[in-house]
Motif scaffolding. Structure first.
Motif, PDB file in Angstrom:
ATOM      1  N   PHE A  13       0.822  -1.211   0.000  1.00  0.00           N
ATOM      2  CA  PHE A  13       0.000   0.000   0.000  1.00  0.00           C
ATOM      3  C   PHE A  13       0.861   1.268   0.000  1.00  0.00           C
ATOM      4  O   PHE A  13       0.340   2.362  -0.188  1.00  0.00           O
ATOM      5  CB  PHE A  13      -0.939   0.032   1.204  1.00  0.00           C
ATOM      6  CG  PHE A  13      -2.127  -0.881   1.071  1.00  0.00           C
ATOM      7  CD1 PHE A  13      -3.075  -0.681   0.078  1.00  0.00           C
ATOM      8  CD2 PHE A  13      -2.296  -1.947   1.942  1.00  0.00           C
ATOM      9  CE1 PHE A  13      -4.176  -1.514  -0.046  1.00  0.00           C
ATOM     10  CE2 PHE A  13      -3.394  -2.783   1.829  1.00  0.00           C
ATOM     11  CZ  PHE A  13      -4.332  -2.570   0.838  1.00  0.00           C
ATOM     12  N   GLN A  14       2.168   1.105   0.240  1.00  0.00           N
ATOM     13  CA  GLN A  14       3.049   2.275   0.235  1.00  0.00           C
ATOM     14  C   GLN A  14       3.544   2.580  -1.180  1.00  0.00           C
ATOM     15  O   GLN A  14       4.723   2.825  -1.423  1.00  0.00           O
ATOM     16  CB  GLN A  14       4.219   2.051   1.199  1.00  0.00           C
ATOM     17  CG  GLN A  14       3.801   1.957   2.652  1.00  0.00           C
ATOM     18  CD  GLN A  14       3.053   3.190   3.132  1.00  0.00           C
ATOM     19  OE1 GLN A  14       3.377   4.318   2.744  1.00  0.00           O
ATOM     20  NE2 GLN A  14       2.049   2.992   3.972  1.00  0.00           N
ATOM     21  N   THR A  19      -2.095   2.401  -4.543  1.00  0.00           N
ATOM     22  CA  THR A  19      -3.135   2.854  -3.621  1.00  0.00           C
ATOM     23  C   THR A  19      -4.226   3.631  -4.342  1.00  0.00           C
ATOM     24  O   THR A  19      -5.419   3.471  -4.052  1.00  0.00           O
ATOM     25  CB  THR A  19      -2.519   3.699  -2.495  1.00  0.00           C
ATOM     26  OG1 THR A  19      -1.628   2.882  -1.733  1.00  0.00           O
ATOM     27  CG2 THR A  19      -3.593   4.254  -1.578  1.00  0.00           C
ATOM     28  N   SER A  43      -5.121   9.099  -1.772  1.00  0.00           N
ATOM     29  CA  SER A  43      -4.097   8.057  -1.811  1.00  0.00           C
ATOM     30  C   SER A  43      -2.967   8.312  -0.817  1.00  0.00           C
ATOM     31  O   SER A  43      -2.562   7.406  -0.082  1.00  0.00           O
ATOM     32  CB  SER A  43      -3.539   7.904  -3.228  1.00  0.00           C
ATOM     33  OG  SER A  43      -2.969   9.114  -3.693  1.00  0.00           O
ATOM     34  N   MET A  47      -1.969   6.315   2.728  1.00  0.00           N
ATOM     35  CA  MET A  47      -0.627   5.796   3.007  1.00  0.00           C
ATOM     36  C   MET A  47      -0.072   6.348   4.311  1.00  0.00           C
ATOM     37  O   MET A  47       0.554   5.618   5.093  1.00  0.00           O
ATOM     38  CB  MET A  47       0.320   6.136   1.847  1.00  0.00           C
ATOM     39  CG  MET A  47       0.043   5.378   0.573  1.00  0.00           C
ATOM     40  SD  MET A  47       1.373   5.555  -0.662  1.00  0.00           S
ATOM     41  CE  MET A  47       1.262   7.304  -1.034  1.00  0.00           C
ATOM     42  N   THR A  86     -11.752   3.745   2.470  1.00  0.00           N
ATOM     43  CA  THR A  86     -12.182   2.840   1.409  1.00  0.00           C
ATOM     44  C   THR A  86     -13.704   2.801   1.276  1.00  0.00           C
ATOM     45  O   THR A  86     -14.226   2.372   0.245  1.00  0.00           O
ATOM     46  CB  THR A  86     -11.669   1.406   1.651  1.00  0.00           C
ATOM     47  OG1 THR A  86     -12.328   0.844   2.802  1.00  0.00           O
ATOM     48  CG2 THR A  86     -10.167   1.392   1.856  1.00  0.00           C
TER      49      THR A  86
END
Length: 318
Positions: A13-14, A19, A43, A47, A86
């Motif tokens: 996800f980084q 993302t 995004s 993060m 999300t």
């Protein structure tokens, strides 16, 4: 999932590109407009929430028990905020959703015991907001929960309560090739016949559980998906279990349970300094071993639950 791997699961996800695409996919399922703009805007926030959560949890591991609940509570808040992005692209839309959304007794009574303390869910705040957005729960306002009732809903504490109370809060299921087996004694705990129990779990699982049958010693059923509440998952045994007692807490998502427990412990650690220090030094009651066990287990279990929530989004399982 081993402790050393718990944060590695979040690594991919980084990446801003990954993302953004992930959030765009989530927002398309919500039929949200301006997918490109909102997924790009959120995004980096997403993060950073995960990054800050990991920092809090890693710092907690290095810290004494006295301040671990405070650090982990704020780490969990950041994980929840990432999950919220999300399902709620506009989070935080108002300042009302940024409060904790929980209250506890301000003045602790004489001979106070943590296990018998309670928290109350407020109308506004993070707790009711993520309960509604992530789990579609809209009935929690005003609900009160005792700490011992919440703690007994955590499978990883089963052994702790078994030693202290000589009672197992859970009955564990055997699993083989998609078939699950429960001891027939669950019927005595739930005061149900086999037929009524079959109807009960079929209703509660919304059709996920199939072909419930009983024999002399066991109850058998099948499921093609992860078992839903009231079944819970023991992270270290890699095994599903079922509470051995009917209660309102058995349908409370485990993430909410961790949130409420860490909230109360963090408030005590910050504002009930004398009682907290005495507990850590004298260890007179059951409070200390249970709190210590909970802190050790939530260190890994709460991040695992959040990752599973995000992972389900990746695979369209939510």
């Amino acid at each position: 999932m081993c402790e050393k791997n718990i944060w590695k699961t979040f690594t991919f996800f980084q990446s801003a590109d990954y993302t953004q695409n992930f959030l765009k996919k989530c927002y398309s399922q919500l039929q949200f407009n301006d997918l490109d703009v909102k997924s790009y805007e959120n995004s980096y926030t997403f993060m950073y929430y995960l990054e800050h959560a990991e920092i809090y949890y890693n710092q907690s591991k290095k810290s004494p028990l006295a301040i671990q609940p405070v650090l982990m509570f704020y780490g969990l808040i950041h994980l929840i905020k990432a999950c919220l992005l999300t399902v709620d692209p506009s989070y935080p839309e108002t300042t009302s959703v940024m409060a904790h959304g929980v209250s506890s007794r301000k003045r602790k009574k004489q001979n106070f015991q943590f296990l018998h303390d309670e928290v109350k869910i407020q109308k506004l705040g993070l707790c009711t907001h993520f309960a509604n957005k992530m789990f579609q729960l809209n009935y929690l306002e005003g609900e009160k929960f005792l700490m011992i009732h919440l703690l007994k809903q955590l499978p990883e504490l089963n052994d702790c309560f078994s030693y202290l109370d000589h009672i197992d809060p859970f009955l564990f299921l055997d699993q083989k090739n998609g078939q699950f087996t429960l001891p027939i004694s669950i019927l005595d705990h739930y005061h149900m016949t086999a037929e009524r129990f079959a109807n009960y779990i079929n209703q509660k699982s919304s059709g996920i559980i199939e072909e419930v049958q009983s024999s002399k010693d066991c109850i058998h059923f099948t499921s093609k998906k992860n078992l839903p509440l009231p079944f819970r998952f023991h992270l270290y045994n890699n095994q599903y279990c079922l509470p051995n007692k009917l209660s309102k807490e058995m349908f409370l998502p485990e993430l909410i349970i961790h949130y409420l427990l860490l909230y109360n412990l963090s408030m005590i650690a910050r504002y009930e300094t004398e009682w907290w220090a005495e507990l850590l030094k004298t260890r007179q009651t059951y409070d200390y071993p249970i709190i210590q066990s909970f802190i050790e287990q939530t260190m890994n279990k709460a991040p695992y639950i959040c990752f599973e929530f995000l992972n389900a989004k990746i695979h369209n399982e939510c």
